[in-house]
Design a protein around this motif. Structure first.
Motif, PDB file in Angstrom:
ATOM      1  N   PRO A   1       0.832  -1.210   0.000  1.00  0.00           N
ATOM      2  CA  PRO A   1       0.000   0.000   0.000  1.00  0.00           C
ATOM      3  C   PRO A   1       0.862   1.254   0.000  1.00  0.00           C
ATOM      4  N   LYS A   2       0.321   2.312  -0.533  1.00  0.00           N
ATOM      5  CA  LYS A   2       0.997   3.608  -0.505  1.00  0.00           C
ATOM      6  C   LYS A   2       0.747   4.272   0.851  1.00  0.00           C
TER       7      LYS A   2
ATOM      8  N   ARG B   1      -2.036   8.786   6.438  1.00  0.00           N
ATOM      9  CA  ARG B   1      -3.296   9.201   7.048  1.00  0.00           C
ATOM     10  C   ARG B   1      -3.175   9.030   8.559  1.00  0.00           C
TER      11      ARG B   1
ATOM     12  N   SER C   1       1.186  -3.062   5.468  1.00  0.00           N
ATOM     13  CA  SER C   1       1.291  -1.695   5.983  1.00  0.00           C
ATOM     14  C   SER C   1       2.520  -1.476   6.855  1.00  0.00           C
TER      15      SER C   1
ATOM     16  N   GLN D   1      -2.700   5.254   1.848  1.00  0.00           N
ATOM     17  CA  GLN D   1      -3.668   4.183   2.095  1.00  0.00           C
ATOM     18  C   GLN D   1      -3.534   3.588   3.488  1.00  0.00           C
TER      19      GLN D   1
END
Length: 203
Positions: A79-80, A111, A142, A83
């Motif tokens: 994931p970036k 985030r 993640s 995200q």
């Protein structure tokens, strides 16, 4: 002729050359050996131009099939930062670390979820730079991405619901990794890796 022996009469003894059986046997053996070597060499040449080329061609086909299967093997995309939701929690007695760290992570594209003090389970109990805590599914998705921002952080899974990851700041925390170093680590993490070659041994 003088001396003890004299030849008389008009007949002379016939001088015969010694028989050379040994030389004839040697020549015969040498001829057989040369013919055998020539025949073996001919067979090797035939194998090289027929069977050898077929073997090489078959090996090349196997290698090509292995390369195709390796290139077709799906690769899990990480994931970036945008995200990933990160809860930043401070487990040290130093004030302001959670907000400061959360602000920096937000600048880097992550985030931000909850920001505050760690729960009693972890408060003043994280000795290293930090602890990344999240669901088991985040251990190889993640968490590796978030770990590029804080080297030396431990990783642990829990039974939570949801995909958010906690960054619990420990006593050994000084600051996040420098932006340039973090970007470099993130790029290396997303770089394609060569496929395993065990199945294609000999290619």
């Amino acid at each position: 002729m003088g001396g003890q022996y004299k030849i008389t009469g008009n007949k002379f003894p016939r001088m015969r050359r010694p028989r050379r059986h040994g030389r004839l046997v040697f020549l015969a053996v040498a001829s057989v050996t040369v013919l055998g070597v020539i025949g073996w060499g001919t067979l090797q040449l035939i194998d090289a131009f027929t069977g050898g080329s077929q073997k090489a061609e078959a090996a090349g086909t196997r290698c090509a099939r292995h390369a195709d299967s390796a290139s077709a093997r799906p690769v899990r995309a990480l994931p970036k930062p945008g995200q990933i939701t990160v809860n930043v929690l401070n487990a040290t007695p130093r004030g302001g670390l959670a907000k400061q760290t959360a602000d920096e992570l937000k600048k880097r594209g992550f985030r931000i979820g909850d920001v505050g003090n760690a729960t009693g389970e972890f408060d003043k109990k994280v000795k290293g730079a930090g602890l990344l805590l999240g669901p088991a599914s985040a251990l190889d998705t993640s968490m590796p991405v978030l770990a590029t921002q804080l080297s030396g952080a431990a990783r642990r899974a829990d039974a939570r619901k949801g995909a958010a990851v906690d960054l619990i700041i420990g006593d050994g925390f000084k600051q996040l990794a420098a932006q340039q170093a973090a970007d470099k680590a993130l790029a290396a993490l997303n770089a394609p890796r060569p496929a395993p070659t065990a199945a294609g041994k000999g290619c």
